[in-house]
Design a protein around this motif. Structure first.
Motif, PDB file in Angstrom:
ATOM      1  N   TYR A 271      45.218  46.619  39.228  1.00  0.00           N
ATOM      2  CA  TYR A 271      44.039  46.681  38.371  1.00  0.00           C
ATOM      3  C   TYR A 271      42.829  46.965  39.245  1.00  0.00           C
ATOM      4  O   TYR A 271      42.643  46.356  40.300  1.00  0.00           O
ATOM      5  N   PHE A 272      41.993  47.910  38.790  1.00  0.00           N
ATOM      6  CA  PHE A 272      40.793  48.288  39.519  1.00  0.00           C
ATOM      7  C   PHE A 272      39.549  47.779  38.809  1.00  0.00           C
ATOM      8  O   PHE A 272      39.518  47.670  37.587  1.00  0.00           O
ATOM      9  N   PHE A 273      38.528  47.504  39.592  1.00  0.00           N
ATOM     10  CA  PHE A 273      37.249  47.067  39.048  1.00  0.00           C
ATOM     11  C   PHE A 273      36.148  47.962  39.590  1.00  0.00           C
ATOM     12  O   PHE A 273      36.099  48.233  40.788  1.00  0.00           O
ATOM     13  N   GLY A 274      35.265  48.437  38.725  1.00  0.00           N
ATOM     14  CA  GLY A 274      34.119  49.215  39.165  1.00  0.00           C
ATOM     15  C   GLY A 274      33.142  48.334  39.923  1.00  0.00           C
ATOM     16  O   GLY A 274      33.316  47.118  40.011  1.00  0.00           O
ATOM     17  N   LYS A 275      32.081  48.939  40.451  1.00  0.00           N
ATOM     18  CA  LYS A 275      31.135  48.204  41.295  1.00  0.00           C
ATOM     19  C   LYS A 275      30.488  47.033  40.561  1.00  0.00           C
ATOM     20  O   LYS A 275      30.232  45.986  41.135  1.00  0.00           O
ATOM     21  N   LYS A 276      30.212  47.198  39.262  1.00  0.00           N
ATOM     22  CA  LYS A 276      29.450  46.189  38.537  1.00  0.00           C
ATOM     23  C   LYS A 276      30.320  45.220  37.748  1.00  0.00           C
ATOM     24  O   LYS A 276      29.816  44.338  37.069  1.00  0.00           O
ATOM     25  N   ILE A 277      31.635  45.382  37.800  1.00  0.00           N
ATOM     26  CA  ILE A 277      32.510  44.470  37.064  1.00  0.00           C
ATOM     27  C   ILE A 277      33.612  43.951  37.973  1.00  0.00           C
ATOM     28  O   ILE A 277      34.043  44.626  38.892  1.00  0.00           O
ATOM     29  N   GLY A 278      34.058  42.747  37.690  1.00  0.00           N
ATOM     30  CA  GLY A 278      35.194  42.207  38.421  1.00  0.00           C
ATOM     31  C   GLY A 278      34.836  41.670  39.792  1.00  0.00           C
ATOM     32  O   GLY A 278      33.797  41.989  40.348  1.00  0.00           O
ATOM     33  N   PRO A 279      35.716  40.846  40.337  1.00  0.00           N
ATOM     34  CA  PRO A 279      35.452  40.174  41.615  1.00  0.00           C
ATOM     35  C   PRO A 279      35.755  41.018  42.851  1.00  0.00           C
ATOM     36  O   PRO A 279      35.373  40.664  43.946  1.00  0.00           O
ATOM     37  N   ARG A 280      36.475  42.132  42.683  1.00  0.00           N
ATOM     38  CA  ARG A 280      36.880  42.915  43.853  1.00  0.00           C
ATOM     39  C   ARG A 280      37.214  44.342  43.428  1.00  0.00           C
ATOM     40  O   ARG A 280      37.179  44.684  42.253  1.00  0.00           O
ATOM     41  N   VAL A 281      37.533  45.159  44.405  1.00  0.00           N
ATOM     42  CA  VAL A 281      37.895  46.543  44.117  1.00  0.00           C
ATOM     43  C   VAL A 281      39.250  46.608  43.412  1.00  0.00           C
ATOM     44  O   VAL A 281      39.421  47.330  42.431  1.00  0.00           O
ATOM     45  N   ALA A 282      40.230  45.836  43.901  1.00  0.00           N
ATOM     46  CA  ALA A 282      41.584  45.952  43.341  1.00  0.00           C
ATOM     47  C   ALA A 282      42.365  44.641  43.407  1.00  0.00           C
ATOM     48  O   ALA A 282      42.214  43.863  44.347  1.00  0.00           O
ATOM     49  N   THR A 283      43.190  44.410  42.387  1.00  0.00           N
ATOM     50  CA  THR A 283      44.127  43.284  42.348  1.00  0.00           C
ATOM     51  C   THR A 283      45.527  43.839  42.112  1.00  0.00           C
ATOM     52  O   THR A 283      45.738  44.631  41.181  1.00  0.00           O
ATOM     53  N   ILE A 284      46.473  43.443  42.952  1.00  0.00           N
ATOM     54  CA  ILE A 284      47.855  43.912  42.853  1.00  0.00           C
ATOM     55  C   ILE A 284      48.733  42.807  42.284  1.00  0.00           C
ATOM     56  O   ILE A 284      48.583  41.647  42.642  1.00  0.00           O
ATOM     57  N   LEU A 285      49.668  43.176  41.389  1.00  0.00           N
ATOM     58  CA  LEU A 285      50.649  42.228  40.867  1.00  0.00           C
ATOM     59  C   LEU A 285      52.042  42.714  41.232  1.00  0.00           C
ATOM     60  O   LEU A 285      52.383  43.889  41.031  1.00  0.00           O
ATOM     61  N   LEU A 286      52.870  41.807  41.772  1.00  0.00           N
ATOM     62  CA  LEU A 286      54.225  42.154  42.192  1.00  0.00           C
ATOM     63  C   LEU A 286      55.238  41.225  41.552  1.00  0.00           C
ATOM     64  O   LEU A 286      54.971  40.031  41.371  1.00  0.00           O
ATOM     65  N   ALA A 287      56.407  41.763  41.243  1.00  0.00           N
ATOM     66  CA  ALA A 287      57.519  40.942  40.767  1.00  0.00           C
ATOM     67  C   ALA A 287      58.133  40.249  41.980  1.00  0.00           C
ATOM     68  O   ALA A 287      58.681  40.903  42.871  1.00  0.00           O
ATOM     69  N   ALA A 288      58.042  38.922  42.028  1.00  0.00           N
ATOM     70  CA  ALA A 288      58.447  38.172  43.219  1.00  0.00           C
ATOM     71  C   ALA A 288      59.939  38.276  43.514  1.00  0.00           C
ATOM     72  O   ALA A 288      60.361  38.196  44.667  1.00  0.00           O
ATOM     73  N   ASN A 289      60.755  38.436  42.484  1.00  0.00           N
ATOM     74  CA  ASN A 289      62.206  38.434  42.677  1.00  0.00           C
ATOM     75  C   ASN A 289      62.787  39.832  42.879  1.00  0.00           C
ATOM     76  O   ASN A 289      63.992  40.014  42.891  1.00  0.00           O
ATOM     77  N   SER A 290      61.929  40.817  43.030  1.00  0.00           N
ATOM     78  CA  SER A 290      62.390  42.185  43.243  1.00  0.00           C
ATOM     79  C   SER A 290      62.856  42.383  44.683  1.00  0.00           C
ATOM     80  O   SER A 290      62.320  41.765  45.608  1.00  0.00           O
ATOM     81  N   LYS A 291      63.844  43.248  44.886  1.00  0.00           N
ATOM     82  CA  LYS A 291      64.343  43.538  46.231  1.00  0.00           C
ATOM     83  C   LYS A 291      63.518  44.636  46.905  1.00  0.00           C
ATOM     84  O   LYS A 291      63.701  44.895  48.094  1.00  0.00           O
ATOM     85  N   GLU A 292      62.659  45.295  46.149  1.00  0.00           N
ATOM     86  CA  GLU A 292      61.877  46.395  46.702  1.00  0.00           C
ATOM     87  C   GLU A 292      60.396  46.027  46.850  1.00  0.00           C
ATOM     88  O   GLU A 292      59.509  46.868  46.775  1.00  0.00           O
ATOM     89  N   ARG A 293      60.155  44.728  47.066  1.00  0.00           N
ATOM     90  CA  ARG A 293      58.763  44.257  47.120  1.00  0.00           C
ATOM     91  C   ARG A 293      57.935  44.968  48.179  1.00  0.00           C
ATOM     92  O   ARG A 293      56.800  45.372  47.932  1.00  0.00           O
TER      93      ARG A 293
END
Length: 367
Positions: A271-293
């Motif tokens: 997820y991306f956030f523009g300069k005026k919204i959100g706490p940071r430039v980007a947040t990544i979400l990963l499936a913890a049980n995946s073998k290709e993490r």
């Protein structure tokens, strides 16, 4: 033509080049303190001056006002010429604190909070803050060579490019710290050819039931405001110490999740956030049980590195999969292919783009 006459003409042309370049940015730049990415449309006053001197004269005058005020030689106000650097003091902090480029006697152009503008330094606010003017153009050959050597030394200094990463696990996720560290180490290895490494700053483990997720509860490809409230809260979560320039990687307790935007199952999302919204430039979400993490983490980090921080949109410099997915590559060997391979390849254009990212910091290596 006498040698002195030829030299004077060269200096005049060099000053005109600097002036033209500086004025070309008038009204076009966004001020962000501490940033130097003028070529991307934003930065601060010293970044602006450094950009002009690098482009016009191939001279690195340093990236801070305190470094720049030591370059060249001080000249009297009456002898100031276009292209000289002007310094101001006591603006926000004591001592030298602002710099600009002289455009003509009495006027300068600089990048400040209200943008890149030309101002009069002989009256009003700027007169009260005026410090000195320094000339770096047309110096004696010996001093110019010293400047070039200093610039080369600075470029070759013992620094590395790093991106700070904060890891977060959702409630009930028993993934060990060693695996989180291993993912980041492997992702760094994939990006090694770019000279960029990813440094883990902390691991936050949620225990609040509000952050417990069931399989299928998170759906990728949805706008943030379309996600359930607790998903929105998770994505916007800021670990202690993190800043806008840091990446947060959130591990979800699942093997995969649906990506409705691409109509497929995936193991990573961003997820991306523009300069005026959100706490940071980007947040990544990963499936913890995946073998290709590790591969998916490197892939999503690629999206984060390619993002335009002003618009919040990622732009991959490679060819696109289709017009609606401008951030994915068509080459199945490439890291930015929707499902990254076990041994991904990163193209030269991608490496160069990544090095320009707002997320990349240059830090001294530990001896």
């Amino acid at each position: 033509m006498p040698t002195s006459r030829k030299k004077a003409i060269r200096i005049k042309k060099a000053r005109e080049k600097a002036l033209k370049l500086a004025l070309s940015h008038k009204g076009k730049l966004l001020y962000i303190y501490g940033e130097k990415e003028i070529h991307l449309g934003y930065g601060d006053c010293s970044g602006f001056c450094r950009h002009v001197y690098r482009k016009a004269f191939n001279i690195d005058i340093g990236d801070t006002t305190s470094a720049q005020v030591k370059q060249g030689m001080k000249v009297p106000n009456d002898d100031a010429n276009e292209g000289d650097i002007i310094f101001f003091k006591n603006i926000g902090r004591k001592g030298v604190s602002h710099a600009g480029i002289v455009t003509k006697p009495g006027r300068f152009i600089g990048l400040q909070i209200n943008g890149c503008r030309e101002r009069n330094y002989l009256r009003g606010f700027w007169k009260t803050k005026f410090m000195q003017i320094r000339s770096v153009i047309g110096l004696p050959r010996r001093e110019k060579e010293m400047l070039k050597k200093a610039a080369a030394k600075q470029e070759a200094s013992n620094e590395e490019r790093v991106v700070h990463v904060y890891a977060v696990t959702t409630t009930g996720n028993e993934m060990k710290d060693a695996l989180v560290k291993k993912d980041l180490t492997q992702a760094s290895e994939i990006w090694k050819s770019s000279g960029i490494s990813f440094r883990l700053k902390s691991i936050t483990r949620h225990t609040d039931e509000a952050f417990r997720f069931k399989n299928g509860e998170f759906i990728g490809g949805l706008l943030l405001n379309k996600q359930p409230k607790k998903v929105q809260k998770l994505i916007r979560y800021s670990p202690k110490g993190s800043t806008r320039r840091d990446v947060v990687v959130i591990y979800l307790t699942s093997k995969a999740f649906k990506d409705v935007g691409a109509n497929r199952t995936t193991t990573g999302a961003i997820y991306f956030f523009g300069k005026k919204i959100g706490p940071r430039v980007a947040t990544i979400l990963l499936a913890a049980n995946s073998k290709e993490r590790a591969q998916m983490l490197a892939h999503e980090l690629g999206h984060a590195l390619f993002v335009n921080p002003l618009t919040g949109k990622a732009v991959n410099p490679s060819r696109t999969l289709n017009p609606k997915e401008p951030s994915h590559d068509t080459d199945k060997r490439n890291l930015m292919y929707p499902k990254p391979p076990a041994n991904p390849v990163i193209k030269k254009s991608q490496r160069e783009k990544a090095r320009q990212s707002i997320l990349v910091r240059e830090v001294k290596q530990a001896k």
